[in-house]
Design a protein around this motif. Structure first.
Motif, PDB file in Angstrom:
ATOM      1  N   GLU A 231      29.017   6.072 -12.126  1.00  0.00           N
ATOM      2  CA  GLU A 231      28.490   7.418 -12.349  1.00  0.00           C
ATOM      3  C   GLU A 231      28.465   7.720 -13.850  1.00  0.00           C
ATOM      4  O   GLU A 231      27.494   8.278 -14.374  1.00  0.00           O
ATOM      5  CB  GLU A 231      29.388   8.422 -11.608  1.00  0.00           C
ATOM      6  CG  GLU A 231      28.888   9.849 -11.638  1.00  0.00           C
ATOM      7  CD  GLU A 231      29.850  10.806 -10.920  1.00  0.00           C
ATOM      8  OE1 GLU A 231      30.412  10.430  -9.867  1.00  0.00           O
ATOM      9  OE2 GLU A 231      30.029  11.920 -11.436  1.00  0.00           O
ATOM     10  N   PHE A 232      29.529   7.315 -14.533  1.00  0.00           N
ATOM     11  CA  PHE A 232      29.639   7.571 -15.974  1.00  0.00           C
ATOM     12  C   PHE A 232      28.564   6.808 -16.751  1.00  0.00           C
ATOM     13  O   PHE A 232      27.962   7.340 -17.684  1.00  0.00           O
ATOM     14  CB  PHE A 232      31.039   7.170 -16.454  1.00  0.00           C
ATOM     15  CG  PHE A 232      31.368   7.665 -17.825  1.00  0.00           C
ATOM     16  CD1 PHE A 232      31.521   9.027 -18.073  1.00  0.00           C
ATOM     17  CD2 PHE A 232      31.521   6.775 -18.881  1.00  0.00           C
ATOM     18  CE1 PHE A 232      31.821   9.495 -19.360  1.00  0.00           C
ATOM     19  CE2 PHE A 232      31.823   7.232 -20.163  1.00  0.00           C
ATOM     20  CZ  PHE A 232      31.982   8.580 -20.393  1.00  0.00           C
ATOM     21  N   ALA A 233      28.295   5.593 -16.353  1.00  0.00           N
ATOM     22  CA  ALA A 233      27.268   4.778 -17.016  1.00  0.00           C
ATOM     23  C   ALA A 233      25.884   5.390 -16.796  1.00  0.00           C
ATOM     24  O   ALA A 233      25.043   5.409 -17.702  1.00  0.00           O
ATOM     25  CB  ALA A 233      27.314   3.346 -16.494  1.00  0.00           C
ATOM     26  N   GLU A 234      25.652   5.912 -15.599  1.00  0.00           N
ATOM     27  CA  GLU A 234      24.386   6.592 -15.281  1.00  0.00           C
ATOM     28  C   GLU A 234      24.172   7.785 -16.206  1.00  0.00           C
ATOM     29  O   GLU A 234      23.112   7.964 -16.778  1.00  0.00           O
ATOM     30  CB  GLU A 234      24.441   7.111 -13.827  1.00  0.00           C
ATOM     31  CG  GLU A 234      23.676   6.375 -12.757  1.00  0.00           C
ATOM     32  CD  GLU A 234      22.375   5.733 -13.192  1.00  0.00           C
ATOM     33  OE1 GLU A 234      21.411   6.480 -13.440  1.00  0.00           O
ATOM     34  OE2 GLU A 234      22.322   4.482 -13.283  1.00  0.00           O
TER      35      GLU A 234
ATOM     36  N   PHE B   6      40.711  -2.328 -20.419  1.00  0.00           N
ATOM     37  CA  PHE B   6      39.309  -2.339 -20.869  1.00  0.00           C
ATOM     38  C   PHE B   6      39.058  -1.188 -21.827  1.00  0.00           C
ATOM     39  O   PHE B   6      39.840  -0.234 -21.892  1.00  0.00           O
ATOM     40  CB  PHE B   6      38.339  -2.318 -19.676  1.00  0.00           C
ATOM     41  CG  PHE B   6      38.500  -1.161 -18.720  1.00  0.00           C
ATOM     42  CD1 PHE B   6      39.539  -1.138 -17.789  1.00  0.00           C
ATOM     43  CD2 PHE B   6      37.593  -0.103 -18.726  1.00  0.00           C
ATOM     44  CE1 PHE B   6      39.673  -0.074 -16.894  1.00  0.00           C
ATOM     45  CE2 PHE B   6      37.723   0.963 -17.828  1.00  0.00           C
ATOM     46  CZ  PHE B   6      38.768   0.974 -16.921  1.00  0.00           C
ATOM     47  N   VAL B   7      37.982  -1.318 -22.591  1.00  0.00           N
ATOM     48  CA  VAL B   7      37.650  -0.309 -23.603  1.00  0.00           C
ATOM     49  C   VAL B   7      36.180   0.087 -23.462  1.00  0.00           C
ATOM     50  O   VAL B   7      35.405  -0.592 -22.788  1.00  0.00           O
ATOM     51  CB  VAL B   7      37.898  -0.845 -25.041  1.00  0.00           C
ATOM     52  CG1 VAL B   7      39.378  -1.072 -25.296  1.00  0.00           C
ATOM     53  CG2 VAL B   7      37.116  -2.127 -25.290  1.00  0.00           C
ATOM     54  N   THR B   8      35.813   1.194 -24.124  1.00  0.00           N
ATOM     55  CA  THR B   8      34.393   1.540 -24.241  1.00  0.00           C
ATOM     56  C   THR B   8      33.910   1.027 -25.584  1.00  0.00           C
ATOM     57  O   THR B   8      34.664   1.040 -26.557  1.00  0.00           O
ATOM     58  CB  THR B   8      34.172   3.067 -24.218  1.00  0.00           C
ATOM     59  OG1 THR B   8      35.112   3.661 -25.107  1.00  0.00           O
ATOM     60  CG2 THR B   8      34.313   3.641 -22.845  1.00  0.00           C
ATOM     61  N   GLU B   9      32.673   0.592 -25.652  1.00  0.00           N
ATOM     62  CA  GLU B   9      32.100   0.153 -26.929  1.00  0.00           C
ATOM     63  C   GLU B   9      32.089   1.336 -27.899  1.00  0.00           C
ATOM     64  O   GLU B   9      32.268   1.180 -29.092  1.00  0.00           O
ATOM     65  CB  GLU B   9      30.662  -0.365 -26.725  1.00  0.00           C
ATOM     66  CG  GLU B   9      30.545  -1.495 -25.716  1.00  0.00           C
ATOM     67  CD  GLU B   9      30.844  -2.870 -26.312  1.00  0.00           C
ATOM     68  OE1 GLU B   9      31.304  -2.923 -27.474  1.00  0.00           O
ATOM     69  OE2 GLU B   9      30.629  -3.875 -25.617  1.00  0.00           O
ATOM     70  N   ASN B  10      31.866   2.522 -27.343  1.00  0.00           N
ATOM     71  CA  ASN B  10      31.813   3.739 -28.151  1.00  0.00           C
ATOM     72  C   ASN B  10      33.053   4.589 -27.875  1.00  0.00           C
ATOM     73  O   ASN B  10      33.152   5.220 -26.839  1.00  0.00           O
ATOM     74  CB  ASN B  10      30.524   4.494 -27.779  1.00  0.00           C
ATOM     75  CG  ASN B  10      30.452   5.851 -28.457  1.00  0.00           C
ATOM     76  OD1 ASN B  10      31.321   6.203 -29.258  1.00  0.00           O
ATOM     77  ND2 ASN B  10      29.422   6.605 -28.123  1.00  0.00           N
ATOM     78  N   PRO B  11      33.997   4.621 -28.833  1.00  0.00           N
ATOM     79  CA  PRO B  11      35.261   5.335 -28.602  1.00  0.00           C
ATOM     80  C   PRO B  11      35.080   6.829 -28.303  1.00  0.00           C
ATOM     81  O   PRO B  11      35.943   7.449 -27.692  1.00  0.00           O
ATOM     82  CB  PRO B  11      36.037   5.142 -29.910  1.00  0.00           C
ATOM     83  CG  PRO B  11      35.298   4.136 -30.708  1.00  0.00           C
ATOM     84  CD  PRO B  11      33.921   3.989 -30.156  1.00  0.00           C
ATOM     85  N   GLU B  12      33.929   7.388 -28.715  1.00  0.00           N
ATOM     86  CA  GLU B  12      33.648   8.800 -28.417  1.00  0.00           C
ATOM     87  C   GLU B  12      33.586   9.060 -26.905  1.00  0.00           C
ATOM     88  O   GLU B  12      33.726  10.193 -26.473  1.00  0.00           O
ATOM     89  CB  GLU B  12      32.278   9.188 -29.002  1.00  0.00           C
ATOM     90  CG  GLU B  12      32.132   8.924 -30.486  1.00  0.00           C
ATOM     91  CD  GLU B  12      32.151  10.206 -31.277  1.00  0.00           C
ATOM     92  OE1 GLU B  12      31.202  10.980 -31.134  1.00  0.00           O
ATOM     93  OE2 GLU B  12      33.147  10.427 -32.007  1.00  0.00           O
TER      94      GLU B  12
ATOM     95  N   ARG C  80      29.931  -6.044 -15.611  1.00  0.00           N
ATOM     96  CA  ARG C  80      28.561  -5.644 -15.301  1.00  0.00           C
ATOM     97  C   ARG C  80      28.151  -4.366 -16.020  1.00  0.00           C
ATOM     98  O   ARG C  80      27.028  -4.201 -16.459  1.00  0.00           O
ATOM     99  CB  ARG C  80      28.465  -5.425 -13.774  1.00  0.00           C
ATOM    100  CG  ARG C  80      27.106  -5.168 -13.198  1.00  0.00           C
ATOM    101  CD  ARG C  80      27.186  -4.352 -11.903  1.00  0.00           C
ATOM    102  NE  ARG C  80      27.751  -3.015 -12.117  1.00  0.00           N
ATOM    103  CZ  ARG C  80      27.068  -1.984 -12.602  1.00  0.00           C
ATOM    104  NH1 ARG C  80      25.789  -2.106 -12.908  1.00  0.00           N
ATOM    105  NH2 ARG C  80      27.647  -0.800 -12.805  1.00  0.00           N
ATOM    106  N   ASN C  81      29.100  -3.438 -16.136  1.00  0.00           N
ATOM    107  CA  ASN C  81      28.815  -2.099 -16.647  1.00  0.00           C
ATOM    108  C   ASN C  81      28.599  -2.145 -18.166  1.00  0.00           C
ATOM    109  O   ASN C  81      29.461  -2.633 -18.896  1.00  0.00           O
ATOM    110  CB  ASN C  81      30.014  -1.194 -16.309  1.00  0.00           C
ATOM    111  CG  ASN C  81      29.709   0.271 -16.493  1.00  0.00           C
ATOM    112  OD1 ASN C  81      29.237   0.679 -17.544  1.00  0.00           O
ATOM    113  ND2 ASN C  81      29.984   1.063 -15.470  1.00  0.00           N
ATOM    114  N   PRO C  82      27.463  -1.650 -18.651  1.00  0.00           N
ATOM    115  CA  PRO C  82      27.167  -1.760 -20.093  1.00  0.00           C
ATOM    116  C   PRO C  82      28.108  -0.940 -20.984  1.00  0.00           C
ATOM    117  O   PRO C  82      28.199  -1.209 -22.178  1.00  0.00           O
ATOM    118  CB  PRO C  82      25.726  -1.231 -20.203  1.00  0.00           C
ATOM    119  CG  PRO C  82      25.499  -0.428 -18.961  1.00  0.00           C
ATOM    120  CD  PRO C  82      26.359  -1.029 -17.896  1.00  0.00           C
TER     121      PRO C  82
END
Ligand SMILES: *Cc1c(COP(=O)(O)O)cnc(C)c1O
Length: 355
Positions: free
Chosen positions: A349-352, A295-301, A275-277
């Protein structure tokens, strides 16, 4: 208290740690530490007996199988399995689903021919190969039930014309299995069953003694069976803490009860990842592990800032294995679902914050 998502050695139930700590000072009112009593004492023999009994009970181990507590970790079993089961000049079949499977098959090459029936190496092990035939002329078929590093898990065990040898290090006692479907099961304790230093082996007796080779005592399952896991001094403390953890599991309702909890933990966490973008799961959907959620972030930064936020919330052990990167949430038996909700809140919270 921390929320421990570490991959291994992994989280143990807090009440088990308290009991273990007490036993280090005074074991069962003996006035002695568990660390300083003889492994041949009636007190310790009762511990080992209880541990074996709990394994048999929790896993419904049928007649004709032996339960051993050995040293050397799962990595030693990579060698002992072929040493004890692969006849001179024979062949063993392996399913290559990750680094651990690869290490296992490399060890088997010391003892005979190895056929890799299928591999997912080309995709960095993001899925479990499914279309393959198990060769009927091999001595056994080796599989890894849960791939700790990649977050994949065999959802069903393969039908095999030959005995199945299974490395269950990272999902032992997390789900019901039919032991009769296996010739040999082994698991390093430190992921889901206890502390580091002891390895569980469940072996079908009638497979042994057929290799035609001489096996040194410590590496010989038959010698270990005859000695009741006490051919030499066993890892008393690790066995004790494993026994306490198995007792804890039994009190919780055993494997079916923990399996239901594990399914729920995995379900809510994967739902959030999907769900989380900002996050994306690594493993093929149908092969997703219910023990190690990668899992990974789309943006490694964003990796470091997310780990920092987790740290602030007491979430530890989330960094992914170096060969995969990103994050790995290990949600072993002892991790309460409340910790999973804390992680999910942190992800939201991080996605927000990073919209
Ligand atoms: C951790 C792990 C191993 C290695 O275990 P050791 O006890 O450190 O040798 C082997 N197989 C799997 C699936 C693991 O997760």
């Amino acid at each position: 208290m921390k929320h421990n998502f570490g991959a291994g050695p992994g989280i143990l139930p807090h009440e088990v740690l308290k009991q273990a700590a007490a036993a280090v000072i005074d074991f069962n009112g003996t006035g002695l530490s568990l660390l300083e009593i003889s492994h041949r004492s009636s007190e310790f023999e009762a511990v080992l007996d209880e541990a074996v009994k709990l394994v048999k009970e929790l896993f419904s181990v049928p007649e004709g199988y032996s339960v051993l507590f050995l040293q050397g970790g799962a990595s030693t079993q990579f060698a002992l399995a072929p040493y004890n089961l692969l006849p001179e000049g024979g062949k063993a079949a392996y399913l290559e689903t990750g680094v651990w499977a690869n290490k296992a098959l490399k060890e088997a090459k010391f003892f005979g021919e190895v056929e890799i029936v299928a591999t997912s190496k080309e995709s960095n092990f993001t899925y479990i190969p499914k279309d393959y035939t198990v060769p009927a002329d091999a001595a056994y078929f080796h599989i890894t039930s849960n791939n700790t590093i990649y977050g994949t898990q065999l959802q069903e065990f393969p039908k095999s014309p030959i005995p199945v040898v299974c490395d269950m290090s990272s999902d032992i006692f997390s789900r019901t299995v039919n032991v009769a479907d296996f010739g040999l099961i082994y698991a390093g304790a430190q992921k889901n069953m206890g502390p580091a230093g002891v390895t569980l082996v469940i072996v079908k007796d009638d497979l042994l003694g057929k290799t035609g080779r001489k096996i040194p005592a410590m590496f010989n399952y038959q010698v270990q069976i005859e000695g009741g896991s006490m051919y030499n001094t066993p890892p008393c403390f690790a066995i004790y803490v494993s026994m306490l953890t198995l007792k804890w599991l039994k009190a919780k309702g055993g494997v079916p009860a923990i399996e239901a909890e594990n399914n729920e933990k995995a379900k809510v966490l994967y739902e959030e990842i999907d769900r989380n973008p900002l996050f994306k799961a690594v493993a093929a959907v149908e092969d997703r592990s219910r023990m190690n959620v990668c899992f990974v972030t789309e943006n490694p930064e964003l990796e470091k800032p997310f780990l920092k936020l987790c740290d602030e919330k007491g979430i530890v052990g989330l960094k992914g294995h170096r060969s995969v990167g990103g994050f790995r949430a290990s949600i072993y038996n002892a991790l309460p679902i409340t910790s999973v909700y804390v992680l999910i809140d942190a992800m939201r919270e991080f996605a927000e914050k990073n919209k």
